[in-house]
Design a protein around this motif. Structure first.
Motif, PDB file in Angstrom:
ATOM      1  N   TYR A   1      98.747 -33.685  21.003  1.00  0.00           N
ATOM      2  CA  TYR A   1      98.828 -35.099  20.591  1.00  0.00           C
ATOM      3  C   TYR A   1     100.082 -35.665  21.239  1.00  0.00           C
ATOM      4  CZ  TYR A   1     102.454 -34.401  16.972  1.00  0.00           C
ATOM      5  OH  TYR A   1     103.623 -34.142  16.307  1.00  0.00           O
TER       6      TYR A   1
ATOM      7  N   ARG B   1     108.260 -24.388   3.746  1.00  0.00           N
ATOM      8  CA  ARG B   1     108.786 -25.721   4.032  1.00  0.00           C
ATOM      9  C   ARG B   1     109.585 -26.246   2.841  1.00  0.00           C
ATOM     10  NH1 ARG B   1     107.343 -29.829   7.952  1.00  0.00           N
ATOM     11  NH2 ARG B   1     107.923 -31.536   6.615  1.00  0.00           N
TER      12      ARG B   1
ATOM     13  N   GLU C   1     105.402 -32.646   9.691  1.00  0.00           N
ATOM     14  CA  GLU C   1     106.405 -33.635  10.114  1.00  0.00           C
ATOM     15  C   GLU C   1     107.782 -32.958  10.176  1.00  0.00           C
ATOM     16  OE1 GLU C   1     107.537 -36.880   7.477  1.00  0.00           O
ATOM     17  OE2 GLU C   1     107.397 -38.242   9.184  1.00  0.00           O
TER      18      GLU C   1
HETATM   19  C1  HEM Z   1     109.272 -30.424  13.784  1.00  0.00           C
HETATM   20  C2  HEM Z   1     111.049 -34.174  16.313  1.00  0.00           C
HETATM   21  C3  HEM Z   1     115.544 -33.050  14.837  1.00  0.00           C
HETATM   22  C4  HEM Z   1     113.776 -29.294  12.381  1.00  0.00           C
HETATM   23  C5  HEM Z   1     109.379 -31.553  14.565  1.00  0.00           C
HETATM   24  C6  HEM Z   1     108.241 -32.258  15.144  1.00  0.00           C
HETATM   25  C7  HEM Z   1     108.752 -33.288  15.860  1.00  0.00           C
HETATM   26  C8  HEM Z   1     110.190 -33.263  15.730  1.00  0.00           C
HETATM   27  C9  HEM Z   1     107.952 -34.304  16.655  1.00  0.00           C
HETATM   28  C10 HEM Z   1     106.769 -31.928  14.923  1.00  0.00           C
HETATM   29  C11 HEM Z   1     106.159 -31.177  16.093  1.00  0.00           C
HETATM   30  C12 HEM Z   1     104.676 -30.952  15.910  1.00  0.00           C
HETATM   31  O1  HEM Z   1     103.972 -31.773  15.314  1.00  0.00           O
HETATM   32  O2  HEM Z   1     104.193 -29.943  16.436  1.00  0.00           O
HETATM   33  C13 HEM Z   1     112.426 -34.177  16.136  1.00  0.00           C
HETATM   34  C14 HEM Z   1     113.315 -35.169  16.719  1.00  0.00           C
HETATM   35  C15 HEM Z   1     114.588 -34.856  16.308  1.00  0.00           C
HETATM   36  C16 HEM Z   1     114.484 -33.670  15.461  1.00  0.00           C
HETATM   37  C17 HEM Z   1     112.878 -36.332  17.609  1.00  0.00           C
HETATM   38  C18 HEM Z   1     115.897 -35.537  16.611  1.00  0.00           C
HETATM   39  C19 HEM Z   1     116.037 -36.760  17.042  1.00  0.00           C
HETATM   40  C20 HEM Z   1     115.451 -31.984  13.998  1.00  0.00           C
HETATM   41  C21 HEM Z   1     116.547 -31.395  13.266  1.00  0.00           C
HETATM   42  C22 HEM Z   1     116.048 -30.310  12.600  1.00  0.00           C
HETATM   43  C23 HEM Z   1     114.638 -30.247  12.886  1.00  0.00           C
HETATM   44  C24 HEM Z   1     117.969 -31.929  13.276  1.00  0.00           C
HETATM   45  C25 HEM Z   1     116.739 -29.330  11.687  1.00  0.00           C
HETATM   46  C26 HEM Z   1     117.983 -29.009  11.715  1.00  0.00           C
HETATM   47  C27 HEM Z   1     112.421 -29.270  12.595  1.00  0.00           C
HETATM   48  C28 HEM Z   1     111.549 -28.202  12.102  1.00  0.00           C
HETATM   49  C29 HEM Z   1     110.241 -28.524  12.501  1.00  0.00           C
HETATM   50  C30 HEM Z   1     110.348 -29.781  13.252  1.00  0.00           C
HETATM   51  C31 HEM Z   1     111.984 -26.977  11.304  1.00  0.00           C
HETATM   52  C32 HEM Z   1     108.969 -27.711  12.235  1.00  0.00           C
HETATM   53  C33 HEM Z   1     108.330 -28.220  10.968  1.00  0.00           C
HETATM   54  C34 HEM Z   1     107.048 -27.486  10.617  1.00  0.00           C
HETATM   55  O3  HEM Z   1     106.418 -26.873  11.489  1.00  0.00           O
HETATM   56  O4  HEM Z   1     106.670 -27.573   9.436  1.00  0.00           O
HETATM   57  N1  HEM Z   1     110.541 -32.188  14.917  1.00  0.00           N
HETATM   58  N2  HEM Z   1     113.155 -33.296  15.401  1.00  0.00           N
HETATM   59  N3  HEM Z   1     114.313 -31.265  13.724  1.00  0.00           N
HETATM   60  N4  HEM Z   1     111.663 -30.190  13.276  1.00  0.00           N
HETATM   61 FE1  HEM Z   1     112.407 -31.782  14.242  1.00  0.00          FE
END
Ligand code: HEM
Length: 435
Positions: free
Chosen positions: A336, A98, A382
């Motif tokens: 969740y 991360r 997050e």
């Molecule tokens: C994880 C929402 C845009 C990369 C997450 C999670 C949420 C989320 C809720 C956590 C899921 C969990 O707890 O299982 C969103 C929303 C977005 C958005 C609402 C846009 C409005 C993006 C963008 C990127 C991104 C633009 C990268 C280019 C990631 C990654 C994770 C993640 C890599 C995994 C993190 C981990 O497991 O440590 N996202 N996301 N997301 N998001 Fe986003």
């Protein structure tokens, strides 16, 4: 602990359980919460699964990652993301990776993305003026993919490339039954995963041979070193880039479409947001100017509250624990729920209303209880792209409000929720330059 019972609900039909109803019925969880209360159990793809909603539940799940819970995606998602994806890594390795991937979203990197974001936005806004009427959702998908393609891997007009087509088929298989046959959705998606990885490998090798890594996110990842001074291996690099392309695409498309829909339905909010933008006409957009758009900030928070792009997150119970007076047994799954937490009337006043004022400094409804407004999840998992997503949303919204207007055409606006929420008919609008 042994005297506790598991939450109320049905564990029937051994294999599929209620999987199909979960995938097809947008009110699946709402109906069962009405029947059983804030915690219920069901059977999804052979796994007993507990649904949890509310700020306290989010806090409990998200603050006990790697202690009581570990991330767990449905089998189709796992296989399509690949074994080395950050979304599947756990424990110390996850935290280390991360930190490494986060380098692509540091403020300095984000500031460098602004001119590209602005240029691609202008190109699409002018295209939509020329079209006059359009179905916006597929256009927005191309827009976000062009941005992801350019900023992550340096590809121009990515949506129109072979890679863009493979990616679209790959996405369609994500939430499907994992039957790998040539004619199934999953089978086609898996084949596209292989083609995508080959395409990414060619790109990476070209960079390595050219001796210049580039200023996009791939360049940052090629230069990045872990705590032992080691670079990411080729196989991992491909899985990580695929994850970033995916994570930054479907979610943002949904958020942008919801912004356009909700503002068309709430002209007073649109007018006020536009009035704020009149101060910024002709001012070059930068992280600093975007920060000053405080009403727009409230509007975007409210959009993400009302129609959360990610409805919730799956975890597996690592160690039996208790929540809300019920036993969560080891090996079960939990979900969740982000979307239903956002609709909780104990957290948000009249949650069914679109009301950006709830996020004004005077009301700040999201600050009353931690983990109540969680569109990006929370804790150690997050959203990694949160700041990038907020930047892209705000810049698009600012440009749109400064120079253009739109109105809804007759259509079915029912929200389809899989893979991310969007209007059934794809958001048909009339689009014009603002007089
Ligand atoms: C994880 C929402 C845009 C990369 C997450 C999670 C949420 C989320 C809720 C956590 C899921 C969990 O707890 O299982 C969103 C929303 C977005 C958005 C609402 C846009 C409005 C993006 C963008 C990127 C991104 C633009 C990268 C280019 C990631 C990654 C994770 C993640 C890599 C995994 C993190 C981990 O497991 O440590 N996202 N996301 N997301 N998001 Fe986003």
């Amino acid at each position: 602990m042994s005297s506790l019972t598991t939450p109320p609900g049905q564990l029937r039909l051994p294999l599929l359980g209620e999987t199909l109803a979960f995938l097809r019925d947008p009110d699946f969880a709402k109906k069962r919460h009405r029947q059983y209360g804030p915690i219920f159990k069901t059977q999804l793809l052979g796994n007993p699964t507990v649904f949890l909603k509310g700020a306290a539940a989010n806090d409990f799940v998200l603050s006990h990652e790697n202690q009581f819970f570990v991330v767990s995606w449905p089998p189709s998602v796992k296989r399509l993301l690949g074994p080395l994806s950050l979304a599947l890594q756990t424990g110390a390795l996850h935290l280390q990776r991360r930190k490494l991937l986060a380098q692509a979203f540091q403020p300095r990197a984000l500031a460098g993305y602004v001119p590209v974001l602005a240029a691609i936005s202008e190109q699409y806004l002018e295209r939509w003026v020329a079209l006059e009427t359009l179905t916006w959702y597929p256009e927005l998908r191309n827009y976000t993919f062009d941005i992801a393609g350019k900023l992550l891997i340096g590809l121009d007009d990515a949506a129109q490339t072979e890679l863009g087509h493979w990616f679209a088929t790959w996405c369609e298989g994500l939430f499907s039954l994992p039957l790998r046959l040539p004619w199934t959705r999953f089978g086609k998606a898996f084949r596209c995963r292989e083609q995508l990885l080959t395409g990414l490998e060619t790109l990476i090798r070209e960079r390595q041979q050219a001796g210049s890594q580039g200023s996009d996110a791939l360049g940052v990842l090629l230069r990045a070193r872990d705590e032992d001074g080691q670079p990411l291996g080729l196989e991992e690099l491909k899985d990580q880039v695929l994850l970033l392309l995916f994570a930054g695409h479907e979610t943002l498309t949904s958020a942008l479409a919801s912004f356009c829909l909700l503002l068309a339905q709430h002209p007073a909010v649109k007018d006020r947001a536009r009035a704020e933008q009149s101060q910024f006409r002709g001012v070059p957009l930068s992280l600093e100017t975007l920060k000053q758009m405080t009403y727009l900030e409230q509007v975007l928070k409210e959009v993400l509250r009302c129609i959360a792009p990610v409805g919730g997150g799956f975890r597996q119970v690592l160690q039996s624990c208790e929540f809300g007076g019920f036993l969560l047994p080891q090996g079960w799954s939990v979900l969740y729920e982000i979307n239903l937490t956002h609709q909780d009337s104990e957290l948000f006043l009249a949650p069914e209303q679109f009301d950006p004022g709830r996020f004004s400094p005077e009301r700040a409804e999201d600050k009353v209880k931690p983990f109540s407004h969680v569109p990006f999840g929370g804790g150690v998992r997050e959203c990694l792209g949160k700041e990038f997503a907020r930047l892209e949303l705000k810049l698009f919204a600012a440009k749109l409000l400064q120079g253009y207007d739109w109105s809804l055409l007759p259509q079915d606006l029912t929200l389809v929720t899989v893979p991310t929420p969007h209007p059934k008919d794809g958001l048909k609008v009339r689009f014009y330059r603002q007089p």
